[in-house]
Design a protein around this motif. Structure first.
Motif, PDB file in Angstrom:
ATOM      1  N   PRO A 296       0.785  -1.482   0.082  1.00 33.81           N
ATOM      2  CA  PRO A 296      -0.059   0.103  -0.045  1.00 33.81           C
ATOM      3  C   PRO A 296       0.712   1.215   0.040  1.00 33.81           C
ATOM      4  CG  PRO A 296      -0.012  -0.992   2.085  1.00 33.81           C
ATOM      5  CD  PRO A 296       0.619  -1.806   1.311  1.00 33.81           C
ATOM      6  N   HIS A 297       2.060   1.226   0.518  1.00 28.66           N
ATOM      7  CA  HIS A 297       2.851   2.546   0.434  1.00 28.66           C
ATOM      8  C   HIS A 297       2.983   3.211  -0.867  1.00 28.66           C
ATOM      9  CE1 HIS A 297       6.460   4.980   1.769  1.00 28.66           C
ATOM     10  NE2 HIS A 297       6.907   4.738   0.609  1.00 28.66           N
ATOM     11  N   PHE A 298       2.987   2.471  -1.781  1.00 23.89           N
ATOM     12  CA  PHE A 298       3.267   3.010  -3.191  1.00 23.89           C
ATOM     13  C   PHE A 298       2.002   3.951  -3.317  1.00 23.89           C
ATOM     14  CE2 PHE A 298       2.477   2.791  -7.846  1.00 23.89           C
ATOM     15  CZ  PHE A 298       3.619   2.940  -8.323  1.00 23.89           C
ATOM     16  N   TYR A 299       0.793   3.803  -2.947  1.00 27.03           N
ATOM     17  CA  TYR A 299      -0.376   4.304  -3.429  1.00 27.03           C
ATOM     18  C   TYR A 299      -0.734   5.464  -2.607  1.00 27.03           C
ATOM     19  CZ  TYR A 299      -0.881   0.519  -6.247  1.00 27.03           C
ATOM     20  OH  TYR A 299      -0.541  -0.590  -7.143  1.00 27.03           O
ATOM     21  N   ALA A 300       0.082   5.875  -1.479  1.00 22.72           N
ATOM     22  CA  ALA A 300      -0.154   6.869  -0.454  1.00 22.72           C
ATOM     23  C   ALA A 300      -0.176   8.549  -1.377  1.00 22.72           C
ATOM     24  CB  ALA A 300       0.962   7.046   0.663  1.00 22.72           C
ATOM     25  N   GLY A 301      -1.302   8.918  -0.650  1.00 23.21           N
ATOM     26  CA  GLY A 301      -1.631  10.329  -1.365  1.00 23.21           C
ATOM     27  C   GLY A 301      -2.139  10.406  -2.741  1.00 23.21           C
ATOM     28  N   GLN A 302      -2.449   9.084  -3.217  1.00 19.13           N
ATOM     29  CA  GLN A 302      -3.112   9.192  -4.394  1.00 19.13           C
ATOM     30  C   GLN A 302      -4.396   8.684  -4.775  1.00 19.13           C
ATOM     31  OE1 GLN A 302      -0.555   9.451  -7.225  1.00 19.13           O
ATOM     32  NE2 GLN A 302       0.138  10.337  -5.258  1.00 19.13           N
ATOM     33  N   LYS A 303      -5.255   9.168  -5.914  1.00 21.91           N
ATOM     34  CA  LYS A 303      -6.641   8.614  -5.976  1.00 21.91           C
ATOM     35  C   LYS A 303      -6.589   7.300  -6.486  1.00 21.91           C
ATOM     36  CE  LYS A 303      -8.312  13.497  -6.420  1.00 21.91           C
ATOM     37  NZ  LYS A 303      -7.318  14.053  -5.677  1.00 21.91           N
ATOM     38  N   VAL A 304      -6.890   6.268  -5.994  1.00 17.97           N
ATOM     39  CA  VAL A 304      -6.942   4.987  -6.370  1.00 17.97           C
ATOM     40  C   VAL A 304      -8.444   4.279  -6.327  1.00 17.97           C
ATOM     41  CG1 VAL A 304      -6.179   2.601  -5.571  1.00 17.97           C
ATOM     42  CG2 VAL A 304      -4.831   4.694  -5.075  1.00 17.97           C
ATOM     43  N   ALA A 305      -8.369   3.780  -7.647  1.00 19.48           N
ATOM     44  CA  ALA A 305      -9.963   2.881  -7.822  1.00 19.48           C
ATOM     45  C   ALA A 305      -9.429   1.507  -7.793  1.00 19.48           C
ATOM     46  CB  ALA A 305     -10.340   3.469  -9.224  1.00 19.48           C
TER      47      ALA A 305
ATOM     48  N   ARG B  54      -5.756   2.989   4.534  1.00 18.38           N
ATOM     49  CA  ARG B  54      -5.021   3.156   5.907  1.00 18.38           C
ATOM     50  C   ARG B  54      -3.479   4.133   5.719  1.00 18.38           C
ATOM     51  NH1 ARG B  54      -8.174  -1.298   7.722  1.00 18.38           N
ATOM     52  NH2 ARG B  54      -9.590  -0.252   9.209  1.00 18.38           N
ATOM     53  N   LYS B  55      -3.063   3.705   4.333  1.00 18.29           N
ATOM     54  CA  LYS B  55      -1.664   4.469   4.262  1.00 18.29           C
ATOM     55  C   LYS B  55      -2.045   5.797   3.468  1.00 18.29           C
ATOM     56  CE  LYS B  55       0.735   1.076   5.576  1.00 18.29           C
ATOM     57  NZ  LYS B  55       1.419   1.085   6.770  1.00 18.29           N
ATOM     58  N   GLY B  56      -3.110   6.313   3.520  1.00 17.97           N
ATOM     59  CA  GLY B  56      -3.378   7.576   2.910  1.00 17.97           C
ATOM     60  C   GLY B  56      -4.011   7.965   1.643  1.00 17.97           C
ATOM     61  N   ALA B  57      -4.140   6.953   0.701  1.00 19.78           N
ATOM     62  CA  ALA B  57      -4.735   6.969  -0.509  1.00 19.78           C
ATOM     63  C   ALA B  57      -6.162   7.551  -0.178  1.00 19.78           C
ATOM     64  CB  ALA B  57      -4.699   5.612  -1.157  1.00 19.78           C
TER      65      ALA B  57
END
Length: 321
Positions: free
Chosen positions: A151-160, A177-180
């Motif tokens: 999940p770290h890779f997707y932190a702060g990103q808009k993920v579908a 939980r990692k901020g996505a």
């Protein structure tokens, strides 16, 4: 030409179980694994926790001790790796099968490194290699993945996240939980009933509180560099988007099975033809083991109920001799 009793294609838990059984019974064999030991488990999400308890993942009555009742991926990697190394199993790693054919009662298995000849072959290749594609514009963009690792890779990103089963729900929760900023696109009316019972209430509560936006009875119709397009029960929706996790399931390599002469059912299940008492397919000497036996019903077979296949197969080979 050295003629082996058995070639085992696939070095996952069930392939390893077949190797153990062959070794105990004095059969000559080689396990061929296209990646590292238990390659499919290695490619599972980093934080994945099994649905099954550790004793149900055991093979050959070798105890599997885990910190919790339900072990995590890293514990399973350790367990199966130690079985391979401690028992000195004949396993060739990073060796991918490129062709398999039978001539005059002998199977020739060709890999990227060598060719082998055997009287029998076990296919224990699982189903994790070929994703169920959406077949929509933009699916081939670099931001789209059919596999999820960390999940770290997707932190702060808009993920579908597309899907309603365990892999989709786990990834949605972990990324959030990692901020996505997570949106969940589900084709059906609810979160899948087979989602792990301790996870399902978590995702439902996150959806209810608005932390994760869920679109039920919805499909993705197009993916672009910055957006995704949905067809929902309320009409068309466009979402800003950085990454898409299309976790819609996987399937066995049916083309490979058909090329070998294995008959598949004509319905959507595409069940392969095999004898449930011996696991031998309609091709003499060619056996199926593990999840590959379920065709498109990839939830039907898993480690705990297919680990018995190894004993059935090896006993049938011995009886034939």
């Amino acid at each position: 030409m050295k003629l082996l009793d058995l070639i085992i294609v696939g070095g996952g838990p069930i392939g390893i179980a077949c190797g153990l059984e062959a070794q105990k019974n004095g059969l000559s064999y080689i396990i061929l694994e296209k990646g590292p030991i238990v390659n499919s488990l290695y490619n599972y999400p980093s934080n994945m926790q099994f649905f099954s308890s550790s004793e149900k993942l055991e093979i050959d009555n070798i105890p599997f001790i885990s910190k919790e009742a339900k072990p995590k991926r890293d514990e399973a990697l350790e367990y199966y790796r130690r079985i391979v190394t401690n028992n000195k199993l004949n396993i060739n790693l990073f060796e991918k099968v490129t062709s398999l054919k039978k001539d005059k009662g002998v199977f020739e298995t060709t890999t990227n490194k060598a060719s082998y000849h055997s009287v029998n072959v076990v296919l224990a290749t699982g189903f994790y290699d070929i994703p169920n594609l959406l077949n929509i514009p933009g699916e081939d963009l670099p931001k789209v993945s059919h596999y999820y690792k960390d999940p770290h890779f997707y932190a702060g990103q808009k993920v579908a996240v597309i899907g309603a089963s365990n892999s989709a729900i786990d990834s949605a929760l972990e990324c959030w939980r990692k901020g996505a900023d997570v949106s969940l696109v589900i084709r059906g009316p609810e979160v899948g009933q087979r989602v792990k019972y301790w996870v399902r209430p978590d995702i439902i509560n996150r959806i209810k509180e608005g932390s994760i936006k869920a679109f039920y009875k919805s499909t993705v119709t197009e993916i672009t560099e910055d957006e995704i397009y949905l067809n929902t029960k309320e009409g068309s929706v466009v979402l800003p988007n950085d990454f898409v996790l299309a976790l819609t399931g996987y399937m066995p390599n049916f083309e490979f099975l058909e090329d070998l002469g294995i008959e598949l059912s004509s319905d959507a299940k595409r069940l392969p033809n095999y004898d449930p008492e011996t696991m031998e397919s309609n091709v003499n000497g060619l056996y199926l083991a593990g999840v590959i036996c379920g065709g498109m019903e990839t939830h039907k077979w898993f480690i705990e109920n297919s680990r018995a296949h190894s004993g059935m197969i090896v006993q049938h080979i011995i009886n034939k001799h």
